[in-house]
Scaffold this motif. Sequence first.
Motif, mmCIF file in Angstrom:
data_model
loop_
_atom_site.group_PDB
_atom_site.id
_atom_site.type_symbol
_atom_site.label_atom_id
_atom_site.label_comp_id
_atom_site.label_asym_id
_atom_site.label_seq_id
_atom_site.Cartn_x
_atom_site.Cartn_y
_atom_site.Cartn_z
ATOM 1 N N THR A 122 1.973 -1.952 -9.023
ATOM 2 C CA THR A 122 2.145 -1.142 -10.231
ATOM 3 C C THR A 122 1.456 0.209 -10.171
ATOM 4 O O THR A 122 1.773 1.104 -10.945
ATOM 5 C CB THR A 122 1.604 -1.897 -11.456
ATOM 6 O OG1 THR A 122 0.178 -2.051 -11.335
ATOM 7 C CG2 THR A 122 2.252 -3.261 -11.591
ATOM 8 N N GLY A 123 0.458 0.355 -9.292
ATOM 9 C CA GLY A 123 -0.319 1.595 -9.249
ATOM 10 C C GLY A 123 -1.288 1.722 -10.403
ATOM 11 O O GLY A 123 -1.837 2.802 -10.632
ATOM 12 N N VAL B 180 -5.203 -11.341 -6.383
ATOM 13 C CA VAL B 180 -4.214 -11.060 -7.426
ATOM 14 C C VAL B 180 -4.323 -9.604 -7.883
ATOM 15 O O VAL B 180 -3.312 -8.904 -8.050
ATOM 16 C CB VAL B 180 -4.410 -12.008 -8.627
ATOM 17 C CG1 VAL B 180 -3.502 -11.609 -9.785
ATOM 18 C CG2 VAL B 180 -4.137 -13.452 -8.216
ATOM 19 N N ILE B 181 -5.564 -9.128 -8.079
ATOM 20 C CA ILE B 181 -5.768 -7.754 -8.543
ATOM 21 C C ILE B 181 -5.260 -6.751 -7.505
ATOM 22 O O ILE B 181 -4.626 -5.744 -7.850
ATOM 23 C CB ILE B 181 -7.256 -7.512 -8.849
ATOM 24 C CG1 ILE B 181 -7.677 -8.325 -10.079
ATOM 25 C CG2 ILE B 181 -7.534 -6.031 -9.078
ATOM 26 C CD1 ILE B 181 -9.168 -8.356 -10.308
ATOM 27 N N GLN B 182 -5.521 -7.008 -6.236
ATOM 28 C CA GLN B 182 -5.052 -6.098 -5.190
ATOM 29 C C GLN B 182 -3.535 -5.996 -5.189
ATOM 30 O O GLN B 182 -2.968 -4.906 -5.054
ATOM 31 C CB GLN B 182 -5.550 -6.580 -3.824
ATOM 32 C CG GLN B 182 -7.031 -6.346 -3.586
ATOM 33 C CD GLN B 182 -7.471 -6.761 -2.196
ATOM 34 O OE1 GLN B 182 -6.735 -6.581 -1.241
ATOM 35 N NE2 GLN B 182 -8.659 -7.321 -2.085
ATOM 36 N N GLY C 238 -0.522 6.630 -14.375
ATOM 37 C CA GLY C 238 0.248 5.568 -14.988
ATOM 38 C C GLY C 238 -0.594 4.541 -15.680
ATOM 39 O O GLY C 238 -0.088 3.739 -16.455
ATOM 40 N N ASP C 239 -1.896 4.499 -15.416
ATOM 41 C CA ASP C 239 -2.758 3.565 -16.141
ATOM 42 C C ASP C 239 -3.431 4.315 -17.278
ATOM 43 O O ASP C 239 -3.444 5.541 -17.322
ATOM 44 C CB ASP C 239 -3.822 2.954 -15.210
ATOM 45 C CG ASP C 239 -4.727 3.988 -14.588
ATOM 46 O OD1 ASP C 239 -5.719 3.583 -13.988
ATOM 47 O OD2 ASP C 239 -4.459 5.196 -14.692
ATOM 48 N N ARG C 240 -4.024 3.589 -18.196
ATOM 49 C CA ARG C 240 -4.667 4.203 -19.348
ATOM 50 C C ARG C 240 -6.177 4.194 -19.190
ATOM 51 O O ARG C 240 -6.898 4.596 -20.084
ATOM 52 C CB ARG C 240 -4.278 3.439 -20.625
ATOM 53 C CG ARG C 240 -2.808 3.552 -20.959
ATOM 54 C CD ARG C 240 -2.372 2.430 -21.867
ATOM 55 N NE ARG C 240 -3.232 2.333 -23.035
ATOM 56 C CZ ARG C 240 -3.055 3.012 -24.151
ATOM 57 N NH1 ARG C 240 -2.035 3.852 -24.251
ATOM 58 N NH2 ARG C 240 -3.866 2.859 -25.171
ATOM 59 N N MET D 98 0.822 -1.200 0.000
ATOM 60 C CA MET D 98 0.000 0.000 0.000
ATOM 61 C C MET D 98 0.858 1.253 0.000
ATOM 62 O O MET D 98 0.571 2.223 -0.666
ATOM 63 C CB MET D 98 -0.905 0.023 1.236
ATOM 64 C CG MET D 98 -1.962 -1.051 1.238
ATOM 65 S SD MET D 98 -2.959 -0.929 2.730
ATOM 66 C CE MET D 98 -3.773 -2.502 2.651
ATOM 67 N N GLY D 99 1.942 1.192 0.806
ATOM 68 C CA GLY D 99 2.743 2.375 0.934
ATOM 69 C C GLY D 99 3.394 2.794 -0.361
ATOM 70 O O GLY D 99 3.654 3.958 -0.573
#
Length: 471
Positions: free
Chosen positions: A310-311, A302-304, A461-463, A1-2
Motif C-alpha cells: 500500500t505504501g 504482516v506490517i512489511q 498516501g498515508d496520514r 519493494m519495487g
Amino acid sequence: MGSADGPTADEPDGGSRKTRDTVVSERRFRFLVAGYAVSSYGTFLNMVALNLFVYETTGRALAMGLFMAVRLASGFVAGLVVGGLLARFSAKSIMLWANVGQGAVMLVLILAPESLVTGALMAVSVVIGACGTLFMVALRSSIPEMVGEDRRAWANSLSITGRSMAMVAGFASAGVVVSLVGYTAAFLLDMATFVVCAVTVALLPIAGGKGAGSEAGATGAGKGEKEAKSGPRWRPVAFLALAAAPGLGLMVALRGVDAFGSSSHNAALPIYSTSLDASNPAVFVSAFWCVWALGNIGAQQVIQRYTQRTGKTVGALGFGYGTVVMSAAFIAAFAGFPLMVTAVIALIAGAADGLTEVAYTSHLQTLPATLRGHAFGLSATFENLGFGVGMILVAAALDRFSPLAVVGWSHGAAIVVAVVFLLRVAALRRAEPAGPMGPAGGAGRAGLRKEEAVEGRPDRGDRDGAEVSRG
C-alpha cells in the motif's frame, strides 16, 4: 519493494536511478540490522548473565535492584543529551562509539581484579545503560535518511524483527552459556557481539545526525537566537519538537505510561511462574517470552507486506489500538487461564507490541531531521522514567497484592491514556473536513501540514504525521 519505489512513466531515467539507490540503501540497512541484531543478542544475554553475576558476587537481591536502577538512570540521562549530540556529531559516529564503549567496559569487567569487581559492575551498568540509549536513538532518528521517507515503516519493522529474534536467542541461551562455560566466557561473548556491531557500523556509509536538514537547522538556530535575545533564555529543543506537533506530546506520554505498565509484567512474571511451578519457575517465563517474540516477529512480517503493498504506514491509530490490545493481553496473561490459552494471549501481546513500536517509531520519524533526534531522546527518557518508577512501585505492591491486581492497574493506566489518545485522534479526523474549503480543503491543509512535517513529501498516501500534528 519495487512497487513502492520503482520508476514512474513520467521519469524513466530518474525512476531507474531511484530504484538502484533504493536497492543499495536497503541492502546496506539489512547489513546494519544484522549487526544490530548481533549486539542485541549480547544485550539480552548480559541482562541475564550480569544480574546473576551481581547476585552471586554480592549475595544480595538489593544489589541487583541497584544495578538495574543505575542502568535505567544512565539511559534516562542519555535520552536528555542525545539530541544535542546528534546535532553536533554524525549518527554513524554515535552508533560506532556506543558499541565500542559497551565492548570496552565488558573487557574492563573481565580484567578487573576481585577487589575492584563491584566498581567495575557499576561502570558496566552506567555505560551499558547510556550507550544502549544513544545507539537506539541514533538509529531510529536516522532511518529516514538511511532508507528514505517512503521506506521508514519497512526499516522499523526489519530492525524490530532483528531485535526480537535476538531477544529470544539471548534469553534462551543465557542460562546455558553461563552454566556450561561460566561468566568470563559469557562476558567475552557479549563483548564480541558489540565488536561485531561496531565493525558493521564502521564499514557502512550511514546518513543522519550532523548535517541532516542543515537548512532547516540554520533556520531553527536563527529563530532560537532571536528568542534567546527577546524572550526566554533557555528552551529545551526536545520539548520544542513536541510543541511543533502537539499530538506527539500525548503520544510520548502514552509511551511512558506503557513503559510503566511493562515494568509490572516484567516484575510479576517470575512470581506468577513460581506459583504455577515452584520447582522450575524459569520454564513458564522462558516459554512466555519466546511465544511473545514469535507474535512480535509475525506482526513485523504482516506490517512489511502491508507497507510494501500500500505504501502506507500503520499510523497513529495503530499505535493507540495496539497499546489497548497489548495491555489487555498482558492483564489476561495473569488471569489463570489454561496454558494453551495463555500461549495464545502471549502471542497476541507480542503482535500488538510489535504493531505499537512500528507505528510509534514511524510517527516520530515524520518530524524534521533537526527535531527528530531530540524527540527520540525525550521519548527514551520518558520510557526509562516510566519503567524505573514502575519497578519501584510494582516491587512494593507485589508484597501486598496478587500479580493479576498489580498488572491490572498498571496496564489499566496505559489503556486509559490510550483511549484518551484515540479520542483525540478521532476528533481531529472528524474536524478535518469542517474548514471553510470543505473536505477537499481539509485534505489539502492536512497535506500541507504533512509536507511541513516530513519535509516536502505530501504525496505518500498515508496520514501519519498530519493526523496528530494540530493543536
